[in-house]
Motif scaffolding. Structure first.
Motif, PDB file in Angstrom:
ATOM      1  N   GLU A 152       0.807  -1.231   0.000  1.00 38.77           N
ATOM      2  CA  GLU A 152       0.000   0.000   0.000  1.00 38.77           C
ATOM      3  C   GLU A 152       0.834   1.273   0.000  1.00 38.77           C
ATOM      4  OE1 GLU A 152      -2.776  -0.247   3.243  1.00 38.77           O
ATOM      5  OE2 GLU A 152      -3.912  -1.832   2.250  1.00 38.77           O
ATOM      6  N   LEU A 153       1.934   1.282   0.729  1.00 36.91           N
ATOM      7  CA  LEU A 153       2.708   2.523   0.861  1.00 36.91           C
ATOM      8  C   LEU A 153       3.923   2.561  -0.069  1.00 36.91           C
ATOM      9  CD1 LEU A 153       2.654   2.859   4.773  1.00 36.91           C
ATOM     10  CD2 LEU A 153       1.003   3.717   3.120  1.00 36.91           C
ATOM     11  N   GLY A 154       4.301   1.383  -0.596  1.00 38.47           N
ATOM     12  CA  GLY A 154       5.477   1.354  -1.460  1.00 38.47           C
ATOM     13  C   GLY A 154       5.159   0.948  -2.891  1.00 38.47           C
ATOM     14  N   ASP A 155       3.869   0.645  -3.180  1.00 35.52           N
ATOM     15  CA  ASP A 155       3.479   0.123  -4.504  1.00 35.52           C
ATOM     16  C   ASP A 155       4.359  -1.077  -4.850  1.00 35.52           C
ATOM     17  OD1 ASP A 155       1.623   2.162  -4.972  1.00 35.52           O
ATOM     18  OD2 ASP A 155       3.173   3.488  -5.782  1.00 35.52           O
ATOM     19  N   GLU A 156       4.712  -1.860  -3.855  1.00 36.99           N
ATOM     20  CA  GLU A 156       5.626  -2.984  -4.056  1.00 36.99           C
ATOM     21  C   GLU A 156       4.822  -4.242  -4.386  1.00 36.99           C
ATOM     22  OE1 GLU A 156       7.939  -5.007  -5.024  1.00 36.99           O
ATOM     23  OE2 GLU A 156       9.404  -3.723  -3.995  1.00 36.99           O
ATOM     24  N   THR A 157       4.879  -4.666  -5.663  1.00 35.67           N
ATOM     25  CA  THR A 157       4.076  -5.816  -6.083  1.00 35.67           C
ATOM     26  C   THR A 157       4.638  -7.137  -5.531  1.00 35.67           C
ATOM     27  OG1 THR A 157       5.375  -5.829  -8.094  1.00 35.67           O
ATOM     28  CG2 THR A 157       3.191  -4.787  -8.214  1.00 35.67           C
ATOM     29  N   GLN A 158       5.910  -7.124  -5.129  1.00 35.08           N
ATOM     30  CA  GLN A 158       6.500  -8.355  -4.574  1.00 35.08           C
ATOM     31  C   GLN A 158       6.542  -8.310  -3.036  1.00 35.08           C
ATOM     32  OE1 GLN A 158      10.058  -9.669  -6.868  1.00 35.08           O
ATOM     33  NE2 GLN A 158       9.599  -7.967  -8.219  1.00 35.08           N
ATOM     34  N   GLY A 159       5.548  -7.594  -2.463  1.00 37.27           N
ATOM     35  CA  GLY A 159       5.512  -7.364  -1.014  1.00 37.27           C
ATOM     36  C   GLY A 159       5.480  -8.638  -0.183  1.00 37.27           C
ATOM     37  N   ASN A 160       4.701  -9.641  -0.628  1.00 42.39           N
ATOM     38  CA  ASN A 160       4.594 -10.885   0.166  1.00 42.39           C
ATOM     39  C   ASN A 160       5.942 -11.579   0.263  1.00 42.39           C
ATOM     40  OD1 ASN A 160       1.926 -10.987   0.979  1.00 42.39           O
ATOM     41  ND2 ASN A 160       1.265 -11.626  -1.080  1.00 42.39           N
ATOM     42  N   LYS A 161       6.590 -11.669  -0.878  1.00 43.97           N
ATOM     43  CA  LYS A 161       7.887 -12.347  -0.939  1.00 43.97           C
ATOM     44  C   LYS A 161       8.923 -11.628  -0.050  1.00 43.97           C
ATOM     45  CE  LYS A 161       9.665 -13.697  -5.179  1.00 43.97           C
ATOM     46  NZ  LYS A 161      10.501 -13.395  -6.347  1.00 43.97           N
ATOM     47  N   ILE A 162       8.928 -10.304  -0.145  1.00 43.16           N
ATOM     48  CA  ILE A 162       9.905  -9.526   0.639  1.00 43.16           C
ATOM     49  C   ILE A 162       9.589  -9.647   2.132  1.00 43.16           C
ATOM     50  CG2 ILE A 162      10.789  -7.188   1.111  1.00 43.16           C
ATOM     51  CD1 ILE A 162      10.250  -6.565  -1.873  1.00 43.16           C
ATOM     52  N   ALA A 163       8.302  -9.559   2.487  1.00 45.10           N
ATOM     53  CA  ALA A 163       7.925  -9.653   3.913  1.00 45.10           C
ATOM     54  C   ALA A 163       8.365 -11.001   4.475  1.00 45.10           C
ATOM     55  CB  ALA A 163       6.419  -9.465   4.056  1.00 45.10           C
ATOM     56  N   ARG A 164       8.176 -12.077   3.693  1.00 43.42           N
ATOM     57  CA  ARG A 164       8.572 -13.422   4.145  1.00 43.42           C
ATOM     58  C   ARG A 164      10.096 -13.453   4.381  1.00 43.42           C
ATOM     59  NH1 ARG A 164       7.596 -16.601  -0.264  1.00 43.42           N
ATOM     60  NH2 ARG A 164       5.474 -15.815  -0.231  1.00 43.42           N
ATOM     61  N   ALA A 202       8.180   2.604   1.757  1.00 43.11           N
ATOM     62  CA  ALA A 202       7.024   2.136   2.529  1.00 43.11           C
ATOM     63  C   ALA A 202       7.311   2.220   4.024  1.00 43.11           C
ATOM     64  CB  ALA A 202       6.694   0.694   2.134  1.00 43.11           C
ATOM     65  N   LEU A 203       8.506   1.806   4.430  1.00 40.23           N
ATOM     66  CA  LEU A 203       8.850   1.832   5.858  1.00 40.23           C
ATOM     67  C   LEU A 203       8.865   3.271   6.373  1.00 40.23           C
ATOM     68  CD1 LEU A 203      11.627  -0.917   5.947  1.00 40.23           C
ATOM     69  CD2 LEU A 203       9.398  -1.016   7.089  1.00 40.23           C
ATOM     70  N   ARG A 204       9.447   4.180   5.583  1.00 35.25           N
ATOM     71  CA  ARG A 204       9.530   5.589   6.017  1.00 35.25           C
ATOM     72  C   ARG A 204       8.125   6.187   6.181  1.00 35.25           C
ATOM     73  NH1 ARG A 204      10.168   8.953   1.469  1.00 35.25           N
ATOM     74  NH2 ARG A 204       8.140   9.747   2.058  1.00 35.25           N
ATOM     75  N   ILE A 205       7.247   5.892   5.221  1.00 39.19           N
ATOM     76  CA  ILE A 205       5.888   6.444   5.293  1.00 39.19           C
ATOM     77  C   ILE A 205       5.144   5.882   6.501  1.00 39.19           C
ATOM     78  CG2 ILE A 205       3.656   6.546   4.087  1.00 39.19           C
ATOM     79  CD1 ILE A 205       5.184   6.704   1.453  1.00 39.19           C
ATOM     80  N   ALA A 206       5.360   4.577   6.772  1.00 35.12           N
ATOM     81  CA  ALA A 206       4.689   3.948   7.920  1.00 35.12           C
ATOM     82  C   ALA A 206       5.243   4.497   9.235  1.00 35.12           C
ATOM     83  CB  ALA A 206       4.873   2.430   7.857  1.00 35.12           C
ATOM     84  N   VAL A 207       6.572   4.585   9.348  1.00 33.36           N
ATOM     85  CA  VAL A 207       7.201   5.059  10.591  1.00 33.36           C
ATOM     86  C   VAL A 207       6.683   6.457  10.941  1.00 33.36           C
ATOM     87  CG1 VAL A 207       9.408   5.908  11.538  1.00 33.36           C
ATOM     88  CG2 VAL A 207       9.310   3.673  10.434  1.00 33.36           C
ATOM     89  N   ASN A 208       6.576   7.309   9.935  1.00 31.60           N
ATOM     90  CA  ASN A 208       6.226   8.709  10.196  1.00 31.60           C
ATOM     91  C   ASN A 208       4.733   9.001  10.037  1.00 31.60           C
ATOM     92  OD1 ASN A 208       8.958   9.923  10.698  1.00 31.60           O
ATOM     93  ND2 ASN A 208       9.315   8.865   8.743  1.00 31.60           N
ATOM     94  N   LYS A 209       3.943   7.953   9.853  1.00 30.55           N
ATOM     95  CA  LYS A 209       2.474   8.086   9.730  1.00 30.55           C
ATOM     96  C   LYS A 209       2.128   9.202   8.733  1.00 30.55           C
ATOM     97  CE  LYS A 209       1.974   6.509  14.473  1.00 30.55           C
ATOM     98  NZ  LYS A 209       3.412   6.430  14.784  1.00 30.55           N
ATOM     99  N   ILE A 233       0.653  22.236  -2.571  1.00 30.64           N
ATOM    100  CA  ILE A 233       1.164  20.969  -2.017  1.00 30.64           C
ATOM    101  C   ILE A 233       1.993  20.229  -3.066  1.00 30.64           C
ATOM    102  CG2 ILE A 233       0.556  18.777  -0.911  1.00 30.64           C
ATOM    103  CD1 ILE A 233      -1.937  20.008   0.122  1.00 30.64           C
ATOM    104  N   ILE A 234       3.214  19.878  -2.670  1.00 32.69           N
ATOM    105  CA  ILE A 234       4.082  19.078  -3.546  1.00 32.69           C
ATOM    106  C   ILE A 234       4.117  17.661  -2.991  1.00 32.69           C
ATOM    107  CG2 ILE A 234       6.406  18.787  -4.492  1.00 32.69           C
ATOM    108  CD1 ILE A 234       6.885  21.771  -3.907  1.00 32.69           C
ATOM    109  N   ALA A 235       3.702  16.690  -3.830  1.00 28.86           N
ATOM    110  CA  ALA A 235       3.747  15.280  -3.424  1.00 28.86           C
ATOM    111  C   ALA A 235       4.724  14.542  -4.330  1.00 28.86           C
ATOM    112  CB  ALA A 235       2.360  14.667  -3.531  1.00 28.86           C
ATOM    113  N   PHE A 236       5.377  13.537  -3.765  1.00 22.82           N
ATOM    114  CA  PHE A 236       6.361  12.764  -4.540  1.00 22.82           C
ATOM    115  C   PHE A 236       5.894  11.325  -4.758  1.00 22.82           C
ATOM    116  CE2 PHE A 236       8.658  16.263  -2.818  1.00 22.82           C
ATOM    117  CZ  PHE A 236       9.623  16.567  -3.761  1.00 22.82           C
ATOM    118  N   HIS A 237       4.719  11.022  -4.238  1.00 22.63           N
ATOM    119  CA  HIS A 237       4.253   9.653  -4.231  1.00 22.63           C
ATOM    120  C   HIS A 237       2.812   9.659  -4.713  1.00 22.63           C
ATOM    121  CE1 HIS A 237       2.610   6.088  -2.184  1.00 22.63           C
ATOM    122  NE2 HIS A 237       3.827   5.623  -2.193  1.00 22.63           N
ATOM    123  N   SER A 238       2.448   8.677  -5.560  1.00 24.26           N
ATOM    124  CA  SER A 238       1.118   8.713  -6.173  1.00 24.26           C
ATOM    125  C   SER A 238      -0.007   8.648  -5.129  1.00 24.26           C
ATOM    126  CB  SER A 238       0.984   7.573  -7.175  1.00 24.26           C
ATOM    127  OG  SER A 238       1.251   6.361  -6.529  1.00 24.26           O
TER     128      SER A 238
END
Ligand SMILES: C[S@@+](CC[C@H](N)C(=O)[O-])C[C@H]1O[C@@H](n2cnc3c(N)ncnc32)[C@H](O)[C@@H]1O
Length: 304
Positions: A152-164, A202-209, A233-238
């Motif tokens: 959700e926060l990193g648009d990481e399609t291989q999230g399950n594999k990385i989390a494991r 993703a970790l940075r966005i989660a850590v800093n809410k 507002i300037i955003a860097f993430h979709s």
């Protein structure tokens, strides 16, 4: 390396600062946008700069010294901008800028833990007085929760594999160790981009809410604007840009009832006009001079 403010000319052009105006830079960082606003609002424009990073606050304080009492820098979250504004005895302001994400200075300090290229602790907090750090997430959150934020926060399609892989490599204590674990389990999808970019984001966005903060600041920022005042507002993430886009779209409409509703029951009234419908992107020249700007999107709204 100093932080180069992104889309600075455009922010100034759209905010249209003037002398006697009051402005808030909610993410003052090294003070680049703030200095631009103060210069453009000479001789009397005032600016309140906020940042949750104490190091950024001292940097901005020094950078904005030349503007004397016209610049006030304070350690605070932009989510608290309403109380910071009223503490100054100000009622409403004429312009607000939010430049989301992290600064080059934060990225380049190894001990902050934001960079996969620099050996450092897995910290990633903007505000070092907060409790949650990135190593708490990778070492103690359940695998499915880690996969969820990667997706959700990193648009990481291989999230399950990385989390494991992260869960089975515990304990993970450093940035380079984390980057290596990701590199060992993930296929390279885009040339020129480190395989761990999305995991770190993703970790940075989660850590800093960061998402909760954006959702909370948008209505507050509108509330604090005087009629005719502008929010840039300037955003860097979709995901962040989408939140801003939807909020601006809703707030610029007189009725937000579902389409199947024949007569309006929401009583919603437009509070803003969108200054630009399409987000403003950096020019080719800016991207060449400052690669960090390449994913920036600027949206501006004006209070009715
Ligand atoms: C991209 S930098 C801003 C750079 C700045 N515009 C400049 O010209 O130097 C983003 C800044 O926002 C700060 N920040 C992140 N979340 C914040 C929050 N909730 N409240 C205040 N500042 C925040 C970060 O610490 C960082 O310094």
């Amino acid at each position: 390396m100093t932080h180069i403010p992104v889309l600075c000319e455009e922010v100034i052009r759209y905010l249209k600062p003037y002398s006697s105006g009051k402005y808030v830079d909610g993410t003052v960082g090294s003070g680049g946008h703030a200095a631009g606003i103060l210069q453009a609002s000479e001789p009397d424009g005032m600016l309140l700069g906020l940042d949750i990073d104490s190091y950024a606050v001292s940097t901005a304080d020094i950078a904005l010294k030349m503007f004397g009492e016209r610049a006030i820098v304070k350690k605070s979250s932009y989510v608290e901008m309403d109380s910071c504004i009223s503490d100054l005895g100000w009622h409403k302001v004429d312009g607000i800028v939010l430049d989301l994400g992290l600064s080059s200075q934060q990225l380049e300090k190894a001990e902050r833990g934001f960079s996969f290229n620099l050996e450092g602790p897995l910290d990633m907090r903007f505000d070092s007085t907060e409790e949650l750090r990135a190593d708490d997430i990778v070492n103690s959150w359940p695998q499915h929760e880690i996969a969820k934020i990667l997706y959700e926060l990193g648009d990481e399609t291989q999230g399950n594999k990385i989390a494991r892989a992260l869960v089975s490599a515990r304990p993970i204590n450093s940035t380079v160790q984390l980057a290596q674990i990701v590199a060992n389990c993930k296929r390279q999808s885009k040339v020129g981009r480190h395989v761990a970019t999305k995991t770190f984001q993703a970790l940075r966005i989660a850590v800093n809410k960061e998402i909760d903060n954006i959702v909370n600041v948008l209505p507050k920022a509108l509330e604090m604007l005087a009629p005719g005042g502008r929010l840039a507002i300037i955003a860097f993430h979709s995901l962040e840009d989408r939140l801003v886009k939807r909020f601006f779209s809703k707030e610029s409409q007189d009725c937000v009832c579902p389409v199947e509703q024949i007569t309006c029951v929401c009583n919603h009234h437009a509070t803003i006009t969108r200054v630009n419908r399409k987000p403003i992107s950096p020019t080719y020249r800016e991207i060449t001079d400052n690669r960090r700007s390449r994913s920036a999107r600027l949206r501006v709204a004006e209070k009715i």
